[in-house]
Design a protein around this motif. Structure first.
Motif, mmCIF file in Angstrom:
data_model
loop_
_atom_site.group_PDB
_atom_site.id
_atom_site.type_symbol
_atom_site.label_atom_id
_atom_site.label_comp_id
_atom_site.label_asym_id
_atom_site.label_seq_id
_atom_site.Cartn_x
_atom_site.Cartn_y
_atom_site.Cartn_z
ATOM 1 N N THR A 270 36.782 36.353 36.705
ATOM 2 C CA THR A 270 37.015 35.112 37.444
ATOM 3 C C THR A 270 36.166 33.961 36.897
ATOM 4 N N THR A 271 34.987 34.274 36.372
ATOM 5 C CA THR A 271 34.160 33.229 35.759
ATOM 6 C C THR A 271 34.814 32.701 34.488
ATOM 7 N N ILE A 272 35.362 33.604 33.678
ATOM 8 C CA ILE A 272 36.049 33.181 32.443
ATOM 9 C C ILE A 272 37.280 32.334 32.782
ATOM 10 N N MET A 273 38.007 32.735 33.853
ATOM 11 C CA MET A 273 39.207 31.981 34.257
ATOM 12 C C MET A 273 38.870 30.740 35.066
ATOM 13 N N ASN A 274 37.586 30.510 35.303
ATOM 14 C CA ASN A 274 37.136 29.356 36.084
ATOM 15 C C ASN A 274 37.754 29.346 37.489
ATOM 16 N N ILE A 279 31.974 34.126 42.843
ATOM 17 C CA ILE A 279 31.062 35.129 43.404
ATOM 18 C C ILE A 279 31.590 35.646 44.730
ATOM 19 N N LEU A 280 32.035 34.754 45.598
ATOM 20 C CA LEU A 280 32.561 35.169 46.902
ATOM 21 C C LEU A 280 33.785 36.062 46.735
ATOM 22 N N VAL A 281 34.692 35.667 45.848
ATOM 23 C CA VAL A 281 35.894 36.465 45.611
ATOM 24 C C VAL A 281 35.527 37.834 45.043
ATOM 25 N N SER A 282 34.568 37.892 44.132
ATOM 26 C CA SER A 282 34.165 39.161 43.527
ATOM 27 C C SER A 282 33.513 40.079 44.551
ATOM 28 N N VAL A 283 32.729 39.508 45.455
ATOM 29 C CA VAL A 283 32.122 40.318 46.509
ATOM 30 C C VAL A 283 33.194 40.896 47.425
ATOM 31 N N ILE A 284 34.187 40.068 47.775
ATOM 32 C CA ILE A 284 35.277 40.552 48.627
ATOM 33 C C ILE A 284 36.025 41.697 47.945
#
Length: 406
Positions: A270-274, A279-284
């Motif tokens: 998600t960081t590469i895709m901006n 972070i919130l999405v990755s935690v979910i």
């Protein structure tokens, strides 16, 4: 004259005793349920520190074993320190110390991440919620401008849903704003604070003693088991407990590790895709991944909706995220998950779904997580009982081979 005991009457007497005892217990349960519940609660309050200590020790055992077998024993071998009782004690003490340090570091990292990253992301979503709603409304107006009937139906529904969501977010914002006051109130509740602190301290101390002497407790349990039961029965019980241990510790530790890796990979992607609020999405995604089967969908759907609402002018970003999560879950389900978990449960998909649904209905998210290993244990014990009675009756059942047998 020698007195001879008739075994038949002895069995009748024992049977009658247990029947009468069961009837008395049933009467007491029916007519004194309040007293039983009160006594159980009192007993649970007394045993809470012990239970907490045993649970903490059980969860830290794999970490302890990893330090001992993977780090300290090879290190002592390289140092040419011969095996001895003193060496084992030193290794165990160092392993416990490293385990405690690692556990506290993980807890600190999680709390620090929640405070420094997740809470600001939630506050940013709340503060910009009106802008997101306006963007969604404008996008819908443009999308449905050639279909006024559908527009007249969809737009009011979106406005209603956004109003309800805004009210909920305002309540959440109020809660976040008053979190310091809540903490002060909790800290001023001296009895509850002292009780919780006391249970944690005693439980943690008990867990240290359990970890330090886990082989001794294991040997004592085995001695009691073989003293109370016949050898074959004791072997079966011991085999069952080993299976239960492998199932639970393998599933829990494997699933947690798998979810951490998936969360990190999601954050990188998600960081590469901006992606907004990466972070919130990755935690979910990582947290919901601990739930078997349904977890990936439970995490992906709200995350995709959040990305779509926040970046409604670029809906392809949501599509890219969904495709990325799909590929990530395929990687997890076909490569990473089997590599980490292996055959930790051995359940068929039907029983996995059944365990998740029933566990979630009874005990919520925790039930959805632990339902799978519990069902694996139930199926294993049921299979043992069935095999025992089939063997006792000398019956051999052939496996299903052909549709003609239906």
């Amino acid at each position: 004259m020698k007195f001879k005991i008739n075994s038949k009457y002895v069995k009748w007497g024992i049977t009658a005793f247990f029947v009468i005892a069961a009837a008395i217990c049933f009467y007491y349960v029916v007519f004194h349920m309040t007293d039983i519940v009160r006594n159980v609660k009192s007993l649970s309050r007394v045993t809470t520190p012990i239970i907490c200590g045993l649970i903490i020790a059980y969860l830290m055992t794999p970490i302890l074993n990893s330090f001992e077998k993977g780090l300290l024993n090879p290190l002592f071998d390289k140092m040419k320190i011969k095996p001895s009782v003193k060496r084992e004690k030193i290794i165990r003490a160092l392993s416990i110390l490293l385990t405690v340090i690692l556990v506290f570091f993980i807890l600190y990292a999680i709390i620090a991440m929640l405070i420094s990253q997740i809470v600001p992301s939630i506050r940013a979503i709340i503060s910009n919620f009106d802008t997101y709603v306006d963007n969604v409304s404008a996008w819908l107006d443009k999308l449905l401008e050639n279909n006024p009937d559908l527009k007249n139906y969809v737009v009011p529904q979106v406005s209603k849903a956004s109003t309800e969501l805004e009210e909920w977010l305002e309540d959440t914002a109020t809660l976040l704003a008053k979190s310091s006051e809540i903490l002060k109130t909790v800290s001023l509740s001296i009895i509850s604070f002292v009780k919780a602190t006391w249970n944690f301290i005693i439980g943690f101390i008990i867990s240290i003693y359990v970890l330090a002497s886990k082989e001794t407790f294991s040997d004592q349990s085995k001695k009691m088991l073989y003293a109370l039961f016949q050898t074959d029965t004791a072997n079966s019980i011991l085999k069952s407990f080993r299976f239960i241990h492998r199932t639970f510790i393998g599933f829990i530790s494997g699933k947690v590790l798998d979810s951490i890796i998936i969360g990190l990979l999601c954050f990188i992607g998600t960081t590469i895709m901006n992606t907004p609020y990466a972070i919130l999405v990755s935690v979910i995604v990582g947290v919901t991944n601990v739930i078997p089967f349904f977890g990936p969908y439970l995490g992906a759907i709200p995350s995709a909706l959040l990305i779509l609402i926040v970046d409604i002018t670029h809906p392809l970003n949501c599509v890219y995220f969904v495709l990325f999560i799909f590929l990530l879950q395929q990687f997890d389900g076909n490569i990473l998950g089997p590599k980490i978990l292996g055959e930790s449960t051995g359940l068929k998909p039907l029983w996995v779904i059944f365990a998740i649904v029933v566990g979630g209905a009874l005990f919520g998210v925790l039930g959805m997580f632990l339902g799978v290993p519990v069902m694996a244990v139930i199926c294993y014990i049921t299979n043992l009982v069935v095999e025992h009675f089939l063997k006792k009756r000398n019956i051999s059942v052939q496996p299903y081979d052909s549709p003609d047998e239906m």
